[in-house]
Design an enzyme around this catalytic site. Structure first.
Site, PDB file in Angstrom:
ATOM      1  CG  HIS A  87      -0.580   0.237   2.505  1.00 61.35           C
ATOM      2  ND1 HIS A  87      -0.245  -0.759   3.395  1.00 61.35           N
ATOM      3  CD2 HIS A  87      -0.413   1.395   3.182  1.00 61.35           C
ATOM      4  CE1 HIS A  87       0.101  -0.219   4.548  1.00 61.35           C
ATOM      5  NE2 HIS A  87       0.014   1.078   4.448  1.00 61.35           N
ATOM      6  CG  ASP A 223       0.322  -4.070   2.761  1.00 65.15           C
ATOM      7  OD1 ASP A 223       0.933  -3.544   1.809  1.00 65.15           O
ATOM      8  OD2 ASP A 223      -0.519  -3.471   3.451  1.00 65.15           O
ATOM      9  CB  SER A 649       2.655   1.863   6.215  1.00 59.66           C
ATOM     10  OG  SER A 649       1.397   1.785   6.827  1.00 59.66           O
TER      11      SER A 649
END
Ligand code: ARG
Length: 724
Positions: A87, A223, A649
């Site tokens: 992402h 991810d 992230s």
């Protein structure tokens, strides 16, 4: 009596908790020495503080990257290979995607260096050093200064310190405020500008579970995506260029194939974006009742319109993919935060802290200013309660709603400057370049629909005096019908199509530019924004002073707690341990998920849960190679109690020996209030197990040459026994 009861309660808590220690805190890397090192070592850390952060010798910090300022990455080879989340790479992957070569759907793998894709504008910043400059900044403050004057002074001194720190170097630097203006630190970086896309799994792996599973555990998402940092021949930052070479980093993280066990030490190093841990109980009420629901109601509409258009047309789907994903991510975030602020009774917890603070403030007459801080904040919240809805509408429906207003504002300024241009050809070329980049992604029909729906509910739900002036025209001369304005703009405005812009550029008629309704609308939105800033100066003063005093005072009132500063996109280390949790009575969540769960969730009729056939083949053949655990299972994700937030992230999860064991990518639903109050028992950081990442790269994508670049650590004896 009371004391004995609470003592017993504390004891009971210690005995029943699965995790020994509280792990709140995103710590500044230069200050980790001040943490309880013995406790970290007892939990499995085998590194010295210098092995984590050192400015003279290679240390872990040299492998940690601030990616574009919005995510984190880690360097995992001596040729600048960088791992981050899917992402985080999403917009880069999208930019290179077309309907014919759809890397979002199918994944992308550079099989040679030549196939790696450049991403102008995407940066990779590595910390060179940091410094406490609190004394320098605070020495310039005097008691009679307003908060606005203090902020201006801090900026002036910060800019000067940053300039001095980078003089004669290739570095860049900034000074940031910590603890609401009570401390200041300087950060110096090497910022690389040539960051190339190397690999990404298909979204059916990298975004498996989609928005349904987002912010949730148990999770089954691969991810991750990979980039490579390029530098000039001397290893210095350089613009994107064919002459650049892969960066030789000072340090890269070795990659461990040994997996995780409950209780294992975990350290997450990255660039968390923002938290609000000093938010007061009144602030929480405003979030629950006004701010959060307003964001959600607007995004509900925005997402529905985008989704319909994206489902109907692949080109639209690709063009709007990142905008949609980002909007949906924080739409669900605010739903979860509201729910968990209530469930976790965060307001009551804050009130207890505020009571302690007031006891401290009232205990000594010299603390009279502190004693008034909560009143200042309450007054500020009472005032902003009346305006917050209008401000959220301006941001969400106006600035981030349809794309036309912001484009019109920015391009309009460029067009307005053409008449006095000294180099018309160059300035016109800049106009065309900017317009082309906007129109490449612009979806006129969707934009028009967003404008109609979002400006419509804005007019309905916000009181007249807080609306941009252009809406008065709708009321007075368009029969109150927003579509009259919307259609007029989208049919005629210079900013509504490449054709309209081209026609204007032929005459450059200044009067037509002034009369352009799209331009007028943009100006009225932006003026409302400036007006809000202006009108709220007095309120901001109370808010900022209140938080500066309260944050300072609460740290003095609770001397036994070591407070960590709120996240602010500066580098932080958080440590914790791998661990399961109990989300509610009678429910236990394990600390790992496996590929079995990927298969259990499969739903060929739901695009969030499609399992690619190649993955199913590998699953059926149990072909996991050296990436399986000792039972032959393939672990996909794991959880630990590290304190992370958005911006983290892509952060590396590092074991006690400094080896990479995973990539952090999310938090869990039950602790969605965690940016405001860390939940010791519930809060978890969700990571992709590095073995799943390597399995996808090697077995699924056939890109084993990338694994060959890494420094693998395999078959080491387990240092820690399993914890009960
Ligand atoms: N919630 C994650 C974060 O903010 C993003 C996860 C992206 N996945 C998704 N399905 N949107 O870091």
């Amino acid at each position: 009596m009371k004391r004995i009861v609470s003592g017993l309660l504390v004891l009971a808590l210690i005995l029943t908790s699965t995790l020994a220690t509280a792990h709140e805190g995103m710590w500044l890397p230069m200050l980790i020495k001040r943490l309880n090192y013995a406790e970290m070592q007892a939990n499995g850390l085998n590194l010295t503080a210098e092995e984590i952060y050192d400015i003279n010798n290679a240390s872990i910090k040299d492998a940690i990257v601030s990616l574009g300022g919005f995510c984190t990455g880690e360097i995992i080879s001596d040729e600048g290979l960088m791992l981050t989340n899917h992402h985080c790479g999403y917009d880069a992957i999208r930019t290179h995607s077309t309907v014919e070569n759809d890397y979002l759907t199918d994944g992308f793998w550079a099989m040679t260096r030549d196939e790696e894709r450049t991403n102008p504008g995407l940066t990779a910043a590595i910390l060179v050093r940091m410094e406490d400059v609190t004394d320098e900044v605070l020495a310039a403050m005097t008691d009679d200064m307003t908060e606005a004057q203090r902020a201006a002074k801090a900026k002036e001194i910060g800019d000067a310190l940053a300039a001095k720190a980078t003089e004669g170097t290739v570095h860049n630097a900034y000074v940031r405020s910590f603890f609401h203006g009570n401390e200041y630190y300087l950060f110096v970086y090497n910022t690389y500008q040539d960051v190339r896309l190397v690999g990404a799994p298909p979204s059916s792996v990298g975004k498996y579970g989609g928005d349904t599973d987002n912010w949730m555990w148990p999770r089954h998402t691969g991810d991750f995506s990979m980039f490579r940092i390029y530098a000039d021949a001397d290893g210095n930052p350089s613009d994107v260029s064919a002459d650049n070479v892969p960066l030789t980093p000072k340090h890269h993280l070795p990659v461990s194939l040994n997996g995780v066990k409950e209780g294992d030490f975990t350290m997450v190093f990255g660039f968390p974006g923002s938290t609000d841990r000093f938010l007061t109980s009144t602030g929480i009420e405003q979030a629950i009742n006004l701010y959060n629901p307003t964001v959600v109601e607007i995004r509900d509409r925005k997402l529905a319109i985008m989704k319909k258009a994206m489902d109907a047309d692949d080109a639209v789907r690709i063009a709007l993919a990142s905008n949609y994903a980002q909007t949906a991510n924080y739409w669900k975030y605010f739903i979860g935060q509201t729910e968990q602020l209530k469930k976790n009774r965060v307001k009551a917890k804050k009130e207890a802290i505020e009571a302690k603070y007031m006891d401290w403030a009232n205990a000594d007459p010299s603390r009279v200013e502190y004693a008034g801080a909560l009143d200042l904040l309450n007054e500020a919240y009472a005032a902003t309660d009346l305006t917050v809805k209008g401000e959220v509408y301006l941001m969400e429906a106006g600035i981030r709603g349809a794309s036309l207003p912001l484009f019109a504002w920015r391009l309009g300024r460029q067009l307005g400057a053409l008449s006095t241009s000294e180099d018309l050809e160059a300035d016109k070329a800049a106009v065309i370049e900017y317009a082309e980049s906007h129109f490449a992604e612009y979806q006129p029909a969707v934009d028009r629909e967003l404008a109609s729906a979002l400006w419509g509910i804005w007019m309905e739900n916000v009181s007249q005096d807080q609306l941009p002036s252009i809406f008065a025209e709708v009321r007075d001369s368009m029969g109150g019908d927003i579509n009259v304005l919307v259609n007029y703009i989208y049919d005629n405005s210079i900013y509504a199509s490449p054709r309209n812009l081209k026609i204007w550029l032929e005459t450059m008629d200044e009067e037509a530019l002034k009369q352009d309704k799209g331009g007028q609308l943009a100006t009225s939105f932006i003026m409302t924004y400036f007006g809000n800033q202006q009108g709220n100066a007095e309120v901001s003063e109370k808010m900022n002073k209140g938080y500066r005093l309260f944050t300072d005072g609460v740290r003095q009132a609770m001397p036994n707690k070591t407070f960590a500063p709120d996240a602010n996109s500066t580098p932080r280390m958080t440590w914790g341990v791998v661990g399961s949790y109990d989300p509610q009575d009678a429910v236990h969540y394990d600390y790992v998920t496996t590929i079995e769960g990927v298969m259990q969730k499969e739903d060929p009729n739901n695009d969030e849960f499609i399992v690619p056939s190649k993955l199913k083949e590998l699953y059926n053949a149990k072909d996991y190679g050296r990436y399986a655990d000792e039972n032959g299972d393939l672990v996909v994700n794991f959880i630990s109690n590290n304190d992370i937030t958005g911006g983290n992230s892509g952060s590396p999860v590092i074991n006690g020996d400094g080896e990479l064991i995973g990539t952090a990518f999310d938090g869990n639903w039950e602790a969605m209030s965690g940016d405001i109050f860390f939940e010791d028992q519930l809060q978890r950081c969700i990571s992709v197990d590095i073995r799943y990442t390597l399995f996808i790269i090697d077995k699924y994508a056939g890109a084993g040459h990338l694994v060959d670049e890494m420094t693998l650590v395999e078959g080491k004896k387990k240092r820690k026994k399993r914890r009960k």
